[in-house]
Design a protein around this motif. Structure first.
Motif, PDB file in Angstrom:
ATOM      1  N   VAL A 164     -47.369 -71.039   0.099  1.00 33.59           N
ATOM      2  CA  VAL A 164     -48.861 -70.968   0.246  1.00 33.59           C
ATOM      3  C   VAL A 164     -49.613 -71.538  -0.735  1.00 33.59           C
ATOM      4  CG1 VAL A 164     -50.616 -69.077   0.514  1.00 33.59           C
ATOM      5  CG2 VAL A 164     -48.571 -68.747   1.440  1.00 33.59           C
TER       6      VAL A 164
ATOM      7  N   GLU B 116     -55.557 -70.680  -1.127  1.00 31.05           N
ATOM      8  CA  GLU B 116     -55.558 -69.648  -0.062  1.00 31.05           C
ATOM      9  C   GLU B 116     -56.078 -68.387  -0.607  1.00 31.05           C
ATOM     10  OE1 GLU B 116     -54.664 -68.760   3.887  1.00 31.05           O
ATOM     11  OE2 GLU B 116     -53.943 -70.647   2.998  1.00 31.05           O
TER      12      GLU B 116
ATOM     13  N   SER C 246     -49.794 -63.522   9.669  1.00 30.49           N
ATOM     14  CA  SER C 246     -49.987 -63.974   8.099  1.00 30.49           C
ATOM     15  C   SER C 246     -50.171 -62.543   7.116  1.00 30.49           C
ATOM     16  CB  SER C 246     -51.500 -64.438   8.242  1.00 30.49           C
ATOM     17  OG  SER C 246     -52.451 -63.616   8.615  1.00 30.49           O
ATOM     18  N   SER C 247     -49.376 -61.575   7.773  1.00 32.05           N
ATOM     19  CA  SER C 247     -49.262 -60.459   6.852  1.00 32.05           C
ATOM     20  C   SER C 247     -47.929 -60.267   6.128  1.00 32.05           C
ATOM     21  CB  SER C 247     -49.441 -59.244   7.697  1.00 32.05           C
ATOM     22  OG  SER C 247     -50.947 -59.234   8.069  1.00 32.05           O
ATOM     23  N   TYR C 248     -47.684 -59.787   4.932  1.00 28.35           N
ATOM     24  CA  TYR C 248     -46.297 -59.185   4.450  1.00 28.35           C
ATOM     25  C   TYR C 248     -46.383 -57.908   4.047  1.00 28.35           C
ATOM     26  CZ  TYR C 248     -46.059 -64.387   3.978  1.00 28.35           C
ATOM     27  OH  TYR C 248     -46.063 -65.712   4.231  1.00 28.35           O
TER      28      TYR C 248
ATOM     29  N   LEU D 195     -45.143 -65.895  -2.687  1.00 27.99           N
ATOM     30  CA  LEU D 195     -46.174 -66.571  -1.717  1.00 27.99           C
ATOM     31  C   LEU D 195     -46.247 -68.192  -2.182  1.00 27.99           C
ATOM     32  CD1 LEU D 195     -49.363 -64.151  -1.022  1.00 27.99           C
ATOM     33  CD2 LEU D 195     -47.501 -64.633   0.469  1.00 27.99           C
TER      34      LEU D 195
ATOM     35  N   LYS E  74     -54.001 -64.491   3.825  1.00 34.45           N
ATOM     36  CA  LYS E  74     -52.826 -63.812   3.840  1.00 34.45           C
ATOM     37  C   LYS E  74     -53.059 -62.513   3.501  1.00 34.45           C
ATOM     38  CE  LYS E  74     -50.366 -67.486   4.909  1.00 34.45           C
ATOM     39  NZ  LYS E  74     -50.005 -67.822   5.846  1.00 34.45           N
TER      40      LYS E  74
ATOM     41  N   VAL F  65     -55.883 -64.426  -0.641  1.00 37.91           N
ATOM     42  CA  VAL F  65     -54.872 -63.396  -0.229  1.00 37.91           C
ATOM     43  C   VAL F  65     -55.620 -62.020  -0.446  1.00 37.91           C
ATOM     44  CG1 VAL F  65     -52.798 -62.234  -1.328  1.00 37.91           C
ATOM     45  CG2 VAL F  65     -53.190 -64.874  -1.421  1.00 37.91           C
TER      46      VAL F  65
END
Length: 457
Positions: free
Chosen positions: A105, A109, A56-58, A99, A2, A111
């Motif tokens: 998430v 994962e 997959s980006s914020y 997340l 992410k 980040v």
């Protein structure tokens, strides 16, 4: 993996175009491949789209920037909202909670955190993606990204690696950090293989969740929002990075530039003139950026930056432009230009009379198909004079159509909303005892809900 883009900033370094609601990443002074004006945030999001990474980006940001992001990138972009401006550790902690508890998430994962405004080529994002592999190979808790220096700069922090051999994917073990050294120190650091710190790093989500738990902080996003104002305002570097021993850095040898000051930003502009005005050919290396409706003429002036907006006018020698933040340290005023999810507005005039009454005049533009929420005000009345376009308005549950030349009066306590049927522009004159955004009492936001509210009532 992410990706989270941190969007913050108080808007001092690129004043008068930037302000508390429109930080540097929203200034449309760059040019897109299609030849259109483009901001830094639009550029980086376009690059992520081209790399297939937006899914997959914020974006993590404060409340004051949400509408600017939606205006420039669209309402579909996932945004993690800070309830108030703190620093990078609280912002990243809140992001981790979001997340985990909202987006679901996995703690395993990876980040990656990066600034919202890197001025880079496509290979930069290839290196960002490689941080996930670097984490797996190295077993480190944090993986940073460091730019191979082009020169001994005093503007950036440095990451100093150990003398150990590079890992399989080229990563290096980190020895220590140095904040903005002088030129002689920088040259010495570079001779030891030091890298510029570009503010990009990665960790496994569970690593940060463990830190939150050790501090007695909730892992639930909504609960952490409630406690947010109690969190220390401290950077992620000081709170986490400089305390971590298992840390590596992945070198990046491609193009990277920080466009944080007027002199560096104007170097990447495709034209030395933006907006109304004239810059004569003998005004060498001078740039004019004008957001006002009146022209500015520059004759025979070299190495200057002239920037004009409703917030003010700046005239500075290019080399001295970084001083603006220090010069404006005690300067406070309300933003005179703001972008919103529905369009934008400019403040034309503001007067506070001796008896306490205030009058504020705005020029408001709403894009076709967008609307301002159904709301009311307790401390002010408004008069709308329509200049162009056509719109539907709701006044106390009654629908009307308005067009250029129409005038609408909205007394205190009147519920009202507007939907642009075409692009629409109008002049709003506010009058009251206190003209502040906190007096916007929102009833509902979506136009479908507004219509439903109208019929139910």
């Amino acid at each position: 993996m992410k990706l989270v883009l941190l969007s913050g900033g108080s808007g001092k370094r690129l004043w008068p175009l930037s302000n508390d609601s429109r930080s540097k990443q929203f200034l449309k002074v760059l040019e897109s491949p299609a030849g259109e004006p483009e901001s830094m945030v639009q550029r980086v999001w376009r690059q992520l789209e081209e790399a297939g990474m937006t899914g997959s980006s914020y974006l993590a940001t404060g409340r004051s920037q949400v509408e600017s992001i939606q205006s420039q990138l669209g309402s579909h972009v996932p945004i993690i909202v800070e309830p108030e401006r703190r620093d990078t550790f609280p912002a990243i902690a809140l992001t981790a909670a979001y997340l985990y508890s909202i987006a679901g998430v996995s703690p395993a994962e990876t980040v990656a955190i990066l600034p919202v405004d890197p001025y880079v080529e496509a290979s930069f994002f290839d290196t960002v993606v490689r941080l996930e592999q670097t984490m797996e190979e190295s077993g480190a808790n944090l993986a940073l990204m460091g730019v191979v220096p082009e020169h001994a700069s005093e503007k950036y922090g440095y990451i100093i690696p150990t003398s150990d051999a590079a890992g399989a994917s080229g990563y290096l073990q980190v020895s220590h950090f140095q904040e903005k050294p002088d030129r002689v120190q920088a040259e010495g650091l570079i001779s030891k293989g030091a890298l510029w710190n570009c503010g990009v790093f990665a960790f496994r989500l569970g690593y940060l969740l463990d830190i939150l738990q050790s501090k007695g902080l909730p892992l639930n996003y909504e609960e952490l929002q409630k406690q947010y104002k109690l969190m220390a305002s401290i950077s992620f570097d000081y709170e986490v990075v400089e305390k971590e021993e298992k840390i590596v850095v992945q070198p990046y040898a491609g193009f990277w530039k920080d466009l944080g000051t007027w002199n560096t930003l104007t170097e990447e502009m495709s034209s030395n003139l933006v907006g109304k005005g004239v810059v004569t050919s003998d005004s060498e290396r001078t740039c004019l950026i004008n957001e006002l409706d009146i022209p500015i003429t520059v004759i025979g002036a070299k190495d200057l930056i002239i920037a004009a907006s409703p917030d003010g006018i700046l005239v500075t020698h290019k080399a001295e432009s970084p001083r603006i933040k220090e010069v404006l340290k005690s300067h406070e005023q309300r933003p005179m230009y703001e972008e919103r999810r529905w369009g934008h507005y400019k403040v034309i005039d503001y007067v506070k009379y001796d008896e306490g009454n205030e009058v504020l005049t705005k020029r408001i533009f709403i894009e076709k198909g967008k609307n301002i929420s159904y709301q009311l005000h307790h401390k002010r009345s408004e008069i709308w004079t329509f200049v162009s376009g056509e719109a539907s308005i709701v006044i106390n549950e009654k629908m009307h159509t308005v067009k250029a030349g129409d005038v609408v009066r909205i007394p205190e306590g009147t519920k009202h909303a507007i939907l642009a049927l075409t692009d629409v522009e109008f002049i709003e004159v506010q009058s009251g005892s206190e003209l502040v955004e906190e007096d916007n009492i929102r009833i509902t936001l979506d136009w479908e809900d507004i219509e439903l509210h109208q019929f139910i009532s």
